[in-house]
Design an enzyme around this catalytic site. Structure first.
Site, PDB file in Angstrom:
ATOM      1  N   THR A 185       0.862  -1.186   0.000  1.00  0.00           N
ATOM      2  CA  THR A 185       0.000   0.000   0.000  1.00  0.00           C
ATOM      3  C   THR A 185       0.894   1.232   0.000  1.00  0.00           C
ATOM      4  O   THR A 185       2.030   1.189   0.471  1.00  0.00           O
ATOM      5  CB  THR A 185      -0.869   0.054   1.267  1.00  0.00           C
ATOM      6  OG1 THR A 185       0.006   0.071   2.385  1.00  0.00           O
ATOM      7  CG2 THR A 185      -1.785  -1.140   1.346  1.00  0.00           C
ATOM      8  N   GLU A 330      -6.008  -3.184  -0.832  1.00  0.00           N
ATOM      9  CA  GLU A 330      -6.437  -4.275   0.052  1.00  0.00           C
ATOM     10  C   GLU A 330      -7.663  -5.018  -0.485  1.00  0.00           C
ATOM     11  O   GLU A 330      -8.047  -6.058   0.046  1.00  0.00           O
ATOM     12  CB  GLU A 330      -6.779  -3.729   1.448  1.00  0.00           C
ATOM     13  CG  GLU A 330      -5.586  -3.302   2.272  1.00  0.00           C
ATOM     14  CD  GLU A 330      -5.173  -1.850   2.030  1.00  0.00           C
ATOM     15  OE1 GLU A 330      -5.481  -1.316   0.952  1.00  0.00           O
ATOM     16  OE2 GLU A 330      -4.548  -1.269   2.924  1.00  0.00           O
ATOM     17  N   LYS A 439     -12.872  18.647  10.959  1.00  0.00           N
ATOM     18  CA  LYS A 439     -13.795  18.643  12.100  1.00  0.00           C
ATOM     19  C   LYS A 439     -14.008  20.082  12.553  1.00  0.00           C
ATOM     20  O   LYS A 439     -13.198  20.653  13.263  1.00  0.00           O
ATOM     21  CB  LYS A 439     -13.236  17.765  13.211  1.00  0.00           C
ATOM     22  CG  LYS A 439     -13.161  16.331  12.738  1.00  0.00           C
ATOM     23  CD  LYS A 439     -12.717  15.360  13.793  1.00  0.00           C
ATOM     24  CE  LYS A 439     -12.823  13.953  13.222  1.00  0.00           C
ATOM     25  NZ  LYS A 439     -11.583  13.232  13.160  1.00  0.00           N
ATOM     26  N   TRP A 444     -18.714  17.603  10.586  1.00  0.00           N
ATOM     27  CA  TRP A 444     -17.643  17.206   9.677  1.00  0.00           C
ATOM     28  C   TRP A 444     -17.856  17.887   8.329  1.00  0.00           C
ATOM     29  O   TRP A 444     -18.961  17.875   7.792  1.00  0.00           O
ATOM     30  CB  TRP A 444     -17.670  15.681   9.449  1.00  0.00           C
ATOM     31  CG  TRP A 444     -17.166  14.891  10.616  1.00  0.00           C
ATOM     32  CD1 TRP A 444     -16.837  15.378  11.845  1.00  0.00           C
ATOM     33  CD2 TRP A 444     -16.935  13.478  10.652  1.00  0.00           C
ATOM     34  NE1 TRP A 444     -16.420  14.352  12.652  1.00  0.00           N
ATOM     35  CE2 TRP A 444     -16.465  13.172  11.948  1.00  0.00           C
ATOM     36  CE3 TRP A 444     -17.066  12.458   9.729  1.00  0.00           C
ATOM     37  CZ2 TRP A 444     -16.136  11.881  12.345  1.00  0.00           C
ATOM     38  CZ3 TRP A 444     -16.742  11.169  10.122  1.00  0.00           C
ATOM     39  CH2 TRP A 444     -16.275  10.877  11.419  1.00  0.00           C
TER      40      TRP A 444
END
Ligand code: AMP
Length: 546
Positions: A185, A330, A439, A444
Site C-alpha cells: 500500500t 487491500e 472537524k 464534519w
C-alpha cells in the site's frame, strides 16, 4: 453432504489458457519502451508466458519465492506475471514512483530474489543496488540489441532467456489459495504494508469486477489499461480482459494526453481506466487540438474522487460514459462501480450528475457497511456518514508478515479508513479519508466536496482542502489551488464561485495559490505533507474569532 462437482482450482493461469484456446487470434498491442508499436496474440502471450516460467525455474525460482517487477504496462510485463504465477512464485509489483528509501524497504521486506525491470528503471536500481542484498539478479525486459551498460550485478536479457526455451510446459499444480501477487500500500503513515493476493482471490476478483454491471468487458471490446500494473494490479484488467478475450492495448511509459489519444483512436479502443489526473491531461490535449473521440464508449475513473468537470466533459463533449469506481489495494482493488439502476436515466441532468459523483454500488462478492466509532452499523440514508467497512473473498485478511497485527474486527470487517455515506439503493459516496475529514465544531466538512466544487471553476487546474487549526471551531477548511497555466485568480473569484454551491458554514476560510501539489506514488494528493506545510497557517478568521 458434499456437492459432486469437479475440483477445478481457481488458478490465474486458467485465464490465459482459456484466452489462448477460445481467442487465440485476439490481439495485444503495446507501445514498447523502446518506441515502436508491438502486436501479437493471446496465443503468443500464452506461449511466451510458459517460456518465461521455464526460464525462471531454470534460475532456481521455487514456489513461494518473491520475484519483483519494476515495469510499465507492456506485453512483456504481462508475460512475466503469468510466468511467475504459473510456477507458484509470487509477483511483487514495485511502484517506480516511490521514494528510493521506500523501494529499498519493500524489496527487503518482501525478500525479492530477482527484479524484472524495464530499461527506464535501471538507474533507480543502480542507485539502490548496495541496499538490496537479497536480490540475486536482474532481468531486463528488452532484446540483446537494447541491453544497457550497467553497474548492476548478474544482469540478464529477457528476450535471450525466452529464446533459450520452448513452450512445452504444464503449469505447476498447487492449491488455489496459494499466494500469487504482492502489492504494498502507498502507506500515508508508517511503512508500506504488503497485500498478498492468492490465485483464488484474483480469479474471483476478475470475474466479479467484470460482470455486466461492473467493468463489463466482452470479446468485442478493446481495453486500454492506463492504470499501471504496479497500481493494484491495473485494477484487475490483466486478468479480467483475457478472461473474456478482449483486445488489450498497453500504453508503455507514455501516459501524456497526446500519446493516450493516439492509442485510443488508432487502436479503436472502446473502454479504458485510470485515475482522474490522466483524464485531465487527455481532456486538456483534446481541447487544445480540437480533436474528438470516435470509438471510446466508456472510461472507468477511480483511485481518487472523480471531479464533476471530468464527467461533464467526457459525457457532454465527447459522448463517452464515465464509470466512477472506488477500491483499494487491500480489495484487489475494486469495491464499487457507479452504474445506473432502472429509471435513473430518466432523472434530470442535475440529479444524474449529483448521483454520478457517488463512488457507486458494491459488486457481488463485496459486502459493505458504514459504522460509528464503536463499530455500530449506521443507517443507509445517504446522509449519515461513518467508517466504511468491507469484507469479501478478495479483501485482505492480514498484511504480509503480519505487519500491523489484526486488521479485521471480530465479525471479519476491514476498516477502509474511508468515511462514506450509503443510500437506500446501495450507492456509496466517499466524503473523506478518516484522516482528511475537517472537524469544524461538532460537524464534519467533506474536503472532497469542496475540492470538487473548486475544480469545476474554469481557471482551476487542481485543488486540495485541508483542515487548519482554529481556536473556536477546532479546524476550518483551507483551500489550496493550482491555477491553470497562464490564468490568474483571486481568493474572491474562487469563493464567490463556490458560494451558492455549498452550505455557507462549509466554505473555506481562506484560499492560497501554489504552482503544484505534492502527489503520492499512486497519484493522490499528499495531504499529510500539505498539513505539515500549512500547520502554522494563520486563517484570517482566527483574528476575528479572538
Ligand atoms: P490505493 O490502495 O492506493 O488504491 O488507495 C485506496 C484509497 O484511494 C481508498 O481507500 C480511497 O481513499 C481512495 N480512493 C480510491 N478510489 C476513490 C474514489 N473513486 N473516490 C475517492 N477516493 C478514492
Amino acid at each position: 453432504m458434499e456437492g459432486l462437482m469437479q475440483d477445478w482450482p481457481l488458478r490465474v493461469t486458467t485465464i490465459i489458457d482459456h484466452a489462448a484456446r477460445a481467442h487465440p487470434e485476439q490481439e495485444i498491442v503495446t507501445r514498447t519502451v523502446e518506441g515502436p508499436i508491438h502486436r501479437y496474440t493471446y496465443k503468443d502471450l500464452h506461449s511466451r508466458s510458459k517460456k518465461a516460467a521455464k526460464a525462471l525455474l531454470e534460475l532456481g525460482v521455487k514456489k513461494g519465492d518473491r520475484i519483483a517487477t519494476l515495469a510499465w504496462n507492456t506485453y512483456r510485463h504481462m508475460e512475466t506475471w503469468y510466468g511467475i504465477m504459473g510456477i507458484g512464485a509470487i509477483c511483487h509489483t514495485l511502484n517506480p514512483r516511490l521514494f528510493t528509501d521506500q523501494l529499498i524497504y519493500i524489496i527487503n521486506h518482501a525478500e525479492d530474489d530477482y527484479i524484472i525491470t524495464d530499461l527506464t528503471f535501471i538507474s533507480i536500481l543502480e542507485e539502490i543496488a548496495d541496499d538490496i542484498a537479497c536480490v540475486k539478479g536482474f532481468i531486463v525486459l528488452t532484446d540483446l540489441e537494447h541491453m544497457p551498460e550497467t553497474s548492476l550485478n548478474n544482469v540478464m536479457c529477457y528476450e535471450e532467456l525466452i529464446e533459450a526455451q520452448n513452450d512445452e510446459f504444464e503449469w505447476l499444480e498447487f492449491d488455489e489459495n496459494t499466494a500469487c501477487g504482492l502489492c504494498y500500500t502507498s502507506g500515508t503513515t508508517g511503512n508500506p504494508k504488503g497485500v498478498l493476493y492468492s490465485h483464488r482471490s484474483n480469479v474471483i476478483h476478475a470475474i466479479a469486477s467484470n460482470s455486466a454491471d461492473g467493468m463489463g468487458l466482452k470479446a468485442t471490446d478493446t481495453v486500454l489499461p492506463v492504470v499501471p500494473m504496479f497500481h493494484a494490479n491495473a485494477w484487475g484488467l490483466v486478468f479480467s480482459a483475457p478472461s473474456v478475450g478482449a483486445k488489450i492495448v498497453m500504453p508503455g511509459m507514455k501516459l501524456d494526453g497526446e500519446s493516450i489519444y493516439e492509442l485510443l483512436e488508432n487502436e479503436k479502443v472502446t473502454s479504458t481506466a485510470a485515475v482522474p489526473t490522466v483524464w485531465l491531461m487527455l481532456l486538456d490535449y483534446m481541447e487544445q487540438t480540437d480533436l474528438k473521440l470516435s470509438t471510446l464508449e466508456n472510461v472507468v475513473i477511480g483511485g481518487a474522487a472523480c471531479p464533476e468537470i471530468i464527467i461533464e466533459k467526457f459525457e457532454k463533449n465527447y459522448g463517452v460514459k464515465v464509470i466512477h469506481a472506488w477500491g483499494m489495494t487491500e480489495m484487489s482493488p475494486l469495491g464499487t462501480l457507479n452504474l445506473a439502476k432502472s429509471g435513473m436515466d430518466e432523472w434530470s441532468y442535475e440529479r444524474q450528475m449529483k448521483h454520478k459523483l457517488k463512488q457507486g454500488r458494491a459488486v457481488y462478492t463485496v459486502e459493505m457497511k458504514i459504522a460509528d466509532d464503536d463499530g455500530n452499523e449506521l443507517p443507509c440514508d445517504g446522509e449519515t456518514s461513518g467508517h466504511l467497512m468491507v469484507r469479501g473473498p478478495a479483501v485482505a485478511r492480514v498484511y504480509f508478515k503480519n505487519e500491523g497485527g489484526d486488521i479485521l474486527d471480530k465479525d471479519g470487517w476491514f476498516d477502509t479508513d474511508d468515511v462514506a455515506t450509503l443510500d437506500p439503493q446501495g450507492f456509496m459516496q466517499i466524503t473523506d479519508r478518516s484522516k482528511d475529514v475537517i472537524k469544524s465544531g461538532g460537524e464534519w466538512i467533506s474536503s472532497i466536496e469542496l475540492e470538487n466544487i473548486a475544480m469545476s471553476h474554469w481557471a482551476v487546474a487542481e485543488a486540495a482542502v485541508i483542515g487548519v487549526s482554529h481556536p473556536k471551531w477546532t479546524e476550518r477548511p483551507l483551500l489550496i489551488v493550482v491555477p491553470k497555466d497562464g490564468k490568474t485568480l483571486t481568493k474572491d473569484d474562487v469563493l464567490n464561485f463556490m458560494t451558492d454551491k455549498i452550505a455557507k458554514w462549509c466554505l473555506p476560510d481562506d484560499v492560497v495559490f501554489v504552482d503544484e501539489l505534492p502527489h503520492t506514488a499512486t497519484g493522490k494528493v499528499q495531504k499529510l505533507l500539505l498539513r505539515e506545510q500549512f500547520k502554522d497557517y494563520q486563517l484570517p478568521t482566527v483574528q476575528a474569532a479572538e
